[in-house]
Design an enzyme around this catalytic site. Structure first.
Site, PDB file in Angstrom:
ATOM      1  N   LYS A 121      10.241  16.730  43.465  1.00 23.00           N
ATOM      2  CA  LYS A 121      11.158  16.172  44.467  1.00 23.00           C
ATOM      3  C   LYS A 121      11.805  14.847  44.008  1.00 23.00           C
ATOM      4  O   LYS A 121      12.920  14.544  44.377  1.00 23.00           O
ATOM      5  CB  LYS A 121      10.414  15.930  45.790  1.00 23.00           C
ATOM      6  CG  LYS A 121       9.875  17.185  46.463  1.00 23.00           C
ATOM      7  CD  LYS A 121      10.933  17.863  47.265  1.00 23.00           C
ATOM      8  CE  LYS A 121      10.531  19.089  48.051  1.00 23.00           C
ATOM      9  NZ  LYS A 121       9.173  19.563  48.064  1.00 23.00           N
TER      10      LYS A 121
ATOM     11  N   GLU B 116      14.464  14.321  55.767  1.00 23.28           N
ATOM     12  CA  GLU B 116      13.519  15.174  56.494  1.00 23.28           C
ATOM     13  C   GLU B 116      12.383  15.488  55.528  1.00 23.28           C
ATOM     14  O   GLU B 116      12.566  15.420  54.316  1.00 23.28           O
ATOM     15  CB  GLU B 116      14.206  16.476  56.934  1.00 23.28           C
ATOM     16  CG  GLU B 116      14.257  17.583  55.865  1.00 23.28           C
ATOM     17  CD  GLU B 116      15.068  17.241  54.623  1.00 23.28           C
ATOM     18  OE1 GLU B 116      16.020  16.441  54.730  1.00 23.28           O
ATOM     19  OE2 GLU B 116      14.762  17.778  53.531  1.00 23.28           O
TER      20      GLU B 116
ATOM     21  N   SER C 151       5.172  23.171  40.371  1.00 15.57           N
ATOM     22  CA  SER C 151       6.070  22.225  41.052  1.00 15.57           C
ATOM     23  C   SER C 151       5.381  20.952  41.521  1.00 15.57           C
ATOM     24  O   SER C 151       6.032  19.918  41.669  1.00 15.57           O
ATOM     25  CB  SER C 151       6.744  22.916  42.232  1.00 15.57           C
ATOM     26  OG  SER C 151       5.780  23.508  43.092  1.00 15.57           O
TER      27      SER C 151
HETATM   28  C1  LIG Z   1       8.713  20.846  48.578  1.00 10.93           C
HETATM   29  C2  LIG Z   1       7.906  21.572  47.604  1.00 10.93           C
HETATM   30  C3  LIG Z   1       8.175  22.924  47.289  1.00 10.93           C
HETATM   31  C4  LIG Z   1       9.192  23.744  48.002  1.00 10.93           C
HETATM   32  O1  LIG Z   1      10.498  23.274  47.943  1.00 10.93           O
HETATM   33  P1  LIG Z   1      11.588  23.909  46.981  1.00 10.93           P
HETATM   34  O2  LIG Z   1      12.836  23.194  47.390  1.00 10.93           O
HETATM   35  O3  LIG Z   1      11.648  25.367  47.250  1.00 10.93           O
HETATM   36  O4  LIG Z   1      11.181  23.607  45.590  1.00 10.93           O
HETATM   37  C5  LIG Z   1       7.431  23.524  46.290  1.00 10.93           C
HETATM   38  N1  LIG Z   1       6.437  22.863  45.650  1.00 10.93           N
HETATM   39  C6  LIG Z   1       6.137  21.570  45.935  1.00 10.93           C
HETATM   40  C7  LIG Z   1       5.044  20.903  45.189  1.00 10.93           C
HETATM   41  C8  LIG Z   1       6.863  20.896  46.925  1.00 10.93           C
HETATM   42  O5  LIG Z   1       6.562  19.620  47.187  1.00 10.93           O
END
Ligand SMILES: *Cc1c(COP(=O)(O)O)cnc(C)c1O
Length: 396
Positions: free
Chosen positions: A91, A113, A379
Site C-alpha cells: 500500500k 478510507e 502483498s
Molecule cells: C489491502 C491489501 C490487499 C487487498 O487490496 P488490493 O488493492 O486488492 O491489493 C491485499 N493484501 C494486503 C496485505 C493488503 O493490505
C-alpha cells in the site's frame, strides 16, 4: 486492432470504469484526469518518488525463490516480497505517489478510507512524513478487528473516524470518505487505496504500483535469463497488488494471470466476497464494475475473514480482464487461506498477511508443470493477523 487491457482515453477498460460522480466533484476529478499522467511521468516527480521508494520504503523488494514451497507444489515459485516494505504491505507504494501528487496540486488536507488498516497506516505515515493533516475513515467493525493498526494511525497523528453505517466495513468507509470529499473539494485530496473509484484512480493506482512488475522484469532476467514468468499469481480485493505485479505484462499473452478472490465461507454460502464469481454489472464508488448486489440492485454485504478483501466491488481493470478471459480468477475460502498462512510460515519462515495467504491458496486448486516459473505477490506481512492465527492454534 490489437486487444489491449490498459485504460482508454475515456477511462474505460472495455465496458467497465468511467467516472460516475456527484456534480460537486466534477471539477476536482476532471482536474485530476487532466493532470495525473503529466505529473506522474514528470522527471522531477519520478525522481522524488523513486528516491523515497528506495530510501524510505526499502525498495526494490526481493524476488525470493521459495525452494521448499516449490518442492511441495512441483513447480518453481518466486515470492515478490512486498511484505518487507515499510508499513508491511504494497500500500505504501501508492500512498507515497499520491501524497507527492497532492502536494503538487496544492492540497493541504488528506482523507482516506481503510479496511484492514494497511492503507490507513500507509496514508497516516506519508502524512506524518509530509506534515499534512490526515483523516482516515474506517468501518466501526474493522476498528475493532484491527485495533493495532488504529493505534498506529493515531500515534502517527491521523484522526481515525469509525463509520457506523451499513455493516461497518470497507464499503461504508468509502462512502463516508466520498461524503467528506464532497464537503471539502477545494483543499482536500482523497488518497484512494486500491484500483477502484472514478477514473483516473484505477489507472493512477495501477501505475504507482507498477514499480512491482518493473522490478520483477529485471529480477527474473538475472535469475531466469528471461524477463517474464509463465504465471503471475496475486490476491484481489480492489486489485492494486495484482495490478502492480501484472502491469508490465498486461498485453503479453506469454504470461498467464491467476487471481484469488475471497470466497469467505464458500462462494454459495451467502458469506463471501467473491465479486468476480458472484457480481453483476453496476456502479459503486464512482466506477462501473462488477459488484455483489441483490436482484433489485441493493449492494450485498460482503464477508471475508480477511478485512482487506472484504469489499463488494472490484477494480474495473480486473472486471474487464476476467470477462475477456485474460485472467483466471479462483475463489479461495477462509479455511484454505488460514491453512496456507500456516504452511508458508512452516515451510519458509515467512508469516504472510491473510490476504496474501489467499493467493497461496491457488496451489490447492490448480496444477502447475515442473518447468513453470511462477511469481506470486506476497502483498503483506502477518503481524496484523496474529490474533486470528493464534486463535486457530488454540482451537486445534
Ligand atoms: C489491502 C491489501 C490487499 C487487498 O487490496 P488490493 O488493492 O486488492 O491489493 C491485499 N493484501 C494486503 C496485505 C493488503 O493490505
Amino acid at each position: 486492432m490489437r486487444q489491449t487491457f490498459y485504460v482508454n482515453d475515456e477511462g474505460f477498460y472495455g465496458e467497465f470504469g468511467g467516472a460516475y460522480i456527484p456534480e460537486i466533484l466534477y471539477s476536482n476529478v476532471e482536474n485530476l484526469q487532466r493532470e495525473y499522467k503529466k505529473i506522474i511521468t514528470d522527471p522531477q516527480f519520478l525522481e522524488a518518488y523513486n528516491r523515497l521508494l528506495v530510501d524510505y520504503v526499502g525498495r526494490p523488494t526481493p524476488l525470493y525463490h521459495a525452494k521448499r514451497l516449490s518442492e511441495k507444489y512441483g513447480c518453481k515459485i518466486y515470492l515478490k516480497r512486498e511484505d518487507l516494505n515499510h508499513t508491511g504491505s504494497h500500500k505504501i507504494n501508492n500512498a507515497i505517489g499520491q501524497i507527492l501528487l497532492a502536494q503538487r496540486m496544492g492540497k493541504t488536507r488528506i482523507i482516506a478510507e481503510t479496511g484492514a488498516g494497511q492503507h490507513g497506516v500507509a496514508t497516516a505515515t506519508v502524512c506524518a512524513l509530509m506534515n499534512m493533516e490526515c483523516v482516515v475513515y474506517m468501518g466501526a467493525l474493522d476498528v475493532q478487528r484491527q485495533h493495532l493498526n488504529v493505534q498506529k494511525m493515531e500515534m502517527l497523528g491521523a484522526k481515525v473516524v469509525p463509520v457506523e453505517s451499513g455493516n461497518q466495513t470497507l464499503k461504508d468507509a468509502c462512502n463516508e470518505a466520498i461524503r467528506d470529499w464532497c464537503c471539502n473539494p477545494s483543499n482536500t485530496y482523497y488518497i484512494i487505496g486500491s484500483t477502484v473509484g472514478p477514473h483516473p484512480y484505477p489507472d493512477m493506482v495501477a501505475r504507482l504500483q507498477s514499480v512491482i512488475s518493473k522490478e520483477i522484469k529485471q529480477q527474473l532476467m538475472e535469475k531466469e535469463s528471461r524477463d517474464y514468468p509463465d504465471y503471475l499469481v496475486a490476491c484481489v480485493g480492489g486489485g492494486s497488488n495484482a495490478a502492480g505485479i501484472i502491469f508490465e505484462y498486461l498485453d503479453d499473452v506469454r504470461v498467464k494471470i491467476v487471481l484469488a478472490e475471497a470466497a469467505g465461507k464458500g462462494v454459495d454460502s451467502g458469506f463471501s466476497a467473491a465479486t468476480i464469481h458472484l457480481g453483476k454489472t453496476g456502479i459503486i464508488h464512482g466506477s462501473k464494475t462488477l459488484l455483489m448486489q441483490t436482484d433489485d440492485g441493493q449492494i450485498e454485504e460482503p464477508y471475508s475473514i480477511s478485512a482487506g478483501l472484504d469489499y463488494p466491488g472490484i477494480g474495473p481493470m480486473h472486471a474487464n480482464m476476467a470477462k475477456q478471459g485474460r485472467s483466471e480468477v479462483l475463489a479461495i475460502d477462509d479455511d484454505t487461506a488460514l491453512a496456507f498462512a500456516i504452511e508458508l510460515t512452516r515451510l519458509e519462515g515467512i508469516i504472510p498477511a491473510l490476504e496474501s495467504a489467499h493467493a497461496l491458496g491457488v496451489f490447492r486448486q490448480k496444477q502447475f508443470k515442473k518447468e513453470d516459473v511462477i511469481v506470486l505477490c506476497l502483498s503483506g506481512r502477518g503481524d496484523k493477523d496474529m490474533e486470528t492465527y493464534l486463535k486457530l492454534r488454540i482451537e486445534n
